[in-house]
Design a protein around this motif. Structure first.
Motif, PDB file in Angstrom:
ATOM      1  N   ASP A  24       0.871  -1.161   0.000  1.00  9.96           N
ATOM      2  CA  ASP A  24       0.000   0.000   0.000  1.00  9.96           C
ATOM      3  C   ASP A  24       0.914   1.218   0.000  1.00  9.96           C
ATOM      4  O   ASP A  24       1.581   1.489   1.005  1.00  9.96           O
ATOM      5  N   PRO A  25       0.992   1.945  -1.122  1.00 10.25           N
ATOM      6  CA  PRO A  25       1.929   3.072  -1.227  1.00 10.25           C
ATOM      7  C   PRO A  25       1.755   4.107  -0.120  1.00 10.25           C
ATOM      8  O   PRO A  25       2.736   4.624   0.409  1.00 10.25           O
ATOM      9  N   GLU A  26       0.516   4.400   0.245  1.00  7.20           N
ATOM     10  CA  GLU A  26       0.252   5.387   1.297  1.00  7.20           C
ATOM     11  C   GLU A  26       0.866   4.955   2.628  1.00  7.20           C
ATOM     12  O   GLU A  26       1.484   5.746   3.320  1.00  7.20           O
ATOM     13  N   VAL A  27       0.664   3.697   2.977  1.00  7.01           N
ATOM     14  CA  VAL A  27       1.117   3.187   4.268  1.00  7.01           C
ATOM     15  C   VAL A  27       2.642   3.219   4.375  1.00  7.01           C
ATOM     16  O   VAL A  27       3.185   3.477   5.444  1.00  7.01           O
TER      17      VAL A  27
ATOM     18  N   GLY B 188       4.569   5.367   2.907  1.00 12.41           N
ATOM     19  CA  GLY B 188       5.092   6.718   2.778  1.00 12.41           C
ATOM     20  C   GLY B 188       5.207   7.268   1.378  1.00 12.41           C
ATOM     21  O   GLY B 188       5.810   8.319   1.175  1.00 12.41           O
TER      22      GLY B 188
ATOM     23  N   SER C  36       3.045   8.863  -0.767  1.00  7.48           N
ATOM     24  CA  SER C  36       1.698   9.439  -0.807  1.00  7.48           C
ATOM     25  C   SER C  36       1.398  10.218  -2.084  1.00  7.48           C
ATOM     26  O   SER C  36       0.256  10.595  -2.319  1.00  7.48           O
ATOM     27  N   VAL C  37       2.398  10.464  -2.919  1.00  5.50           N
ATOM     28  CA  VAL C  37       2.170  11.182  -4.178  1.00  5.50           C
ATOM     29  C   VAL C  37       2.297  10.184  -5.327  1.00  5.50           C
ATOM     30  O   VAL C  37       3.349   9.583  -5.539  1.00  5.50           O
ATOM     31  N   SER C  38       1.189  10.006  -6.049  1.00  2.73           N
ATOM     32  CA  SER C  38       1.184   9.139  -7.232  1.00  2.73           C
ATOM     33  C   SER C  38       0.760   9.970  -8.425  1.00  2.73           C
ATOM     34  O   SER C  38      -0.094  10.853  -8.310  1.00  2.73           O
TER      35      SER C  38
ATOM     36  N   ARG D 209       5.549   7.003  -8.187  1.00  2.00           N
ATOM     37  CA  ARG D 209       5.171   7.188  -6.788  1.00  2.00           C
ATOM     38  C   ARG D 209       6.335   7.831  -6.041  1.00  2.00           C
ATOM     39  O   ARG D 209       7.486   7.429  -6.213  1.00  2.00           O
TER      40      ARG D 209
ATOM     41  N   ARG E   4       7.469  10.244  -2.193  1.00  2.00           N
ATOM     42  CA  ARG E   4       7.126  10.668  -0.833  1.00  2.00           C
ATOM     43  C   ARG E   4       6.408  12.001  -0.835  1.00  2.00           C
ATOM     44  O   ARG E   4       5.477  12.220  -0.078  1.00  2.00           O
ATOM     45  N   ASP E   5       6.868  12.915  -1.687  1.00  2.00           N
ATOM     46  CA  ASP E   5       6.283  14.258  -1.686  1.00  2.00           C
ATOM     47  C   ASP E   5       6.462  14.912  -3.052  1.00  2.00           C
ATOM     48  O   ASP E   5       7.113  14.362  -3.942  1.00  2.00           O
TER      49      ASP E   5
ATOM     50  N   GLN F 256      -7.083   9.048  -6.348  1.00  2.66           N
ATOM     51  CA  GLN F 256      -7.517   7.851  -5.636  1.00  2.66           C
ATOM     52  C   GLN F 256      -7.322   6.672  -6.566  1.00  2.66           C
ATOM     53  O   GLN F 256      -7.477   6.798  -7.782  1.00  2.66           O
TER      54      GLN F 256
END
Length: 155
Positions: A61-64, A66, A68-70, A112, A114-115, A143
């Motif tokens: 899970d990319p969010e989990v 770190g 968070s930017v895709s 993907r 981090r920021d 999403q």
């Protein structure tokens, strides 16, 4: 490119069960598909050796973790450089998938980071300075929903 293989209902059920849980033992797989252990093992071995199943992996899970930017980055390259561009694009940090496409753009990249700063650094500092790259367009992913491969298309 691998040749096509015929998949029957048992093969499709095996694939479906393994997509739901790739850590199933052959015994558990056989029980769930309602075949003998020997049949499950032989089918699984055939699916792997003929290339229908390319491997087993962990789905993150990319969010989990770190990331968070895709984004999807569309890329145009100089004519007749697509083969070398595949390797160059795939070697960029943050690139999860490289797709050769038709239409307005030559490639679509799923990236993907981090920021936004990391995304900016790769886009402006690396991607857009590649000698074959003629232009890019970036769309942010707001999403995601993975439907998985629709096996009903084979039946």
């Amino acid at each position: 490119m691998a040749g096509r293989i015929a998949l029957d209902d048992i093969d499709l059920r095996i694939i479906s069960e393994l997509r739901a849980d790739g850590r199933l033992s052959v015994n558990e797989l056989a029980q769930r598909v309602n075949v003998s252990r020997a049949t499950a093992y032989a089918r699984l071995d055939r699916l792997r050796s003929e290339g229908a199943i390319k491997g087993f992996t962990v789905v993150l899970d990319p969010e989990v973790i770190g990331l968070s930017v895709s984004a999807i980055v569309f890329v145009n390259v100089e004519q007749r450089t697509w083969e070398e561009s595949v390797a160059e694009l795939g070697g960029l940090p943050g690139v999860e998938r490289v797709l050769l496409t038709s239409g307005e753009f030559d490639f679509a990249l799923l990236v993907r980071f981090r920021d936004l700063g990391d995304l900016r650094d790769v886009l402006l500092g690396q991607l857009q300075t590649m000698p074959h790259v003629r232009g890019t367009q970036t769309l942010f992913v707001l999403q995601e929903h993975d439907n998985g491969l629709d096996l009903s298309l084979l039946g």
